[in-house]
Design a protein around this motif. Structure first.
Motif, short mmCIF file in Angstrom:
data_model
loop_
_atom_site.label_atom_id
_atom_site.label_comp_id
_atom_site.label_asym_id
_atom_site.label_seq_id
_atom_site.Cartn_x
_atom_site.Cartn_y
_atom_site.Cartn_z
N TYR A 20 5.85 -9.90 3.07
CA TYR A 20 6.32 -8.60 2.41
C TYR A 20 5.08 -7.80 2.11
O TYR A 20 5.14 -6.61 1.45
CB TYR A 20 7.15 -8.72 1.00
N HIS A 21 3.76 -7.93 2.74
CA HIS A 21 2.50 -7.19 2.47
C HIS A 21 2.61 -5.65 2.97
O HIS A 21 2.21 -4.96 2.43
CB HIS A 21 1.35 -7.62 3.12
N ASP A 22 3.66 -5.61 3.89
CA ASP A 22 3.97 -4.12 4.47
C ASP A 22 5.55 -3.90 4.10
O ASP A 22 6.14 -2.94 4.62
CB ASP A 22 4.00 -4.14 5.96
N ASP A 71 6.14 0.01 4.25
CA ASP A 71 6.42 0.56 5.61
C ASP A 71 7.74 0.00 6.01
O ASP A 71 8.24 1.07 6.68
CB ASP A 71 5.16 0.19 6.34
N GLN A 72 8.22 -1.12 5.90
CA GLN A 72 9.41 -1.43 6.34
C GLN A 72 10.43 -0.89 5.72
O GLN A 72 11.39 -0.37 6.27
CB GLN A 72 9.66 -3.12 5.94
N ASP A 89 10.59 2.67 7.44
CA ASP A 89 11.10 2.53 8.72
C ASP A 89 12.41 2.32 8.82
O ASP A 89 13.51 3.00 9.71
CB ASP A 89 10.39 1.44 9.60
N ASP A 116 5.18 2.01 -3.60
CA ASP A 116 3.76 1.49 -2.87
C ASP A 116 2.57 1.49 -3.71
O ASP A 116 2.03 0.59 -3.41
CB ASP A 116 3.81 2.99 -2.00
N ASN A 120 0.77 -2.17 -3.83
CA ASN A 120 -0.58 -2.46 -3.25
C ASN A 120 -1.45 -3.20 -4.27
O ASN A 120 -2.30 -3.86 -3.97
CB ASN A 120 -1.30 -1.13 -3.23
N VAL A 138 -0.08 -6.86 -3.82
CA VAL A 138 -0.76 -7.39 -2.64
C VAL A 138 -2.12 -7.78 -2.81
O VAL A 138 -2.59 -8.98 -2.32
CB VAL A 138 -0.38 -6.34 -1.22
#
Length: 181
Positions: free
Chosen positions: A100-102, A105-106, A109, A163, A167, A170
């Protein structure tokens, strides 16, 4: 016995589960002590292996050592959710980091390609994982976004807030990686 494990914590929702034939109800995120109490209440009594049930049962090693603090994460709350097992907590946090680091973004998208159900499922999953790991600020951000998505709205400001919180989480979980020798 059937034990409902849901995010629904309102008393009337709990009663609905019981009326539907469930024997008990446990709210998510799962508190290991409450789960153990429910299981002991409903399962037949038998001998247990005390070493298996003990949170200290895992042999201490470098992977079991956690820092005193991590930004954006309440380690004590996360450890409570994994029966106090630091090695298991580290494993879950690193798996979360890999998967799930991104996530934001997922989410963005998915929201562009989807009718909303996949995005809602992703945010719901993210909320639960963050709560389990003790990242309550990020979990609250995911919860707020989930609420908007459930009403059919995509709120870019809430995504930006999530986000920023993600951050921090993460970055903190990255600190848990054991350096290669």
């Amino acid at each position: 016995p059937i034990i409902a494990m849901t995010a629904n914590v309102m008393l009337d929702e709990r009663d609905q589960h019981l009326d539907a034939g469930m024997n008990d109800h446990i709210a998510k995120p799962i508190d290991p002590a409450l789960l153990e109490a429910a299981l002991l209440k409903w399962l037949p009594q038998r001998r247990t292996d005390a070493a298996f049930l003990s949170p200290d049962a895992a042999a201490p090693d470098d992977a079991a050592v956690l820092p005193d603090s991590l930004a954006g994460v309440d380690i004590a709350a996360g450890l409570k959710n994994v029966a106090g097992n630091p090695a298991f907590y580290r494993k879950l946090a690193l798996q979360f980091l890999d998967d799930y680091h991104d996530a934001v973004d997922q989410i963005r998208d998915s929201a562009q390609k989807d009718d909303g159900s996949d995005t809602l499922r992703l945010v719901h999953t993210l909320k639960g994982l963050l709560g389990t790991l003790g990242a309550s600020d990020a979990a609250r951000g995911a919860e707020q976004l989930e609420s908007k998505l459930a009403s059919g709205q995509f709120d870019e400001m809430l995504v930006d807030d999530l986000d920023r919180a993600m951050n921090i989480v993460v970055g903190s979980f990255t600190e848990l990686r054991v350096p290669e020798p």
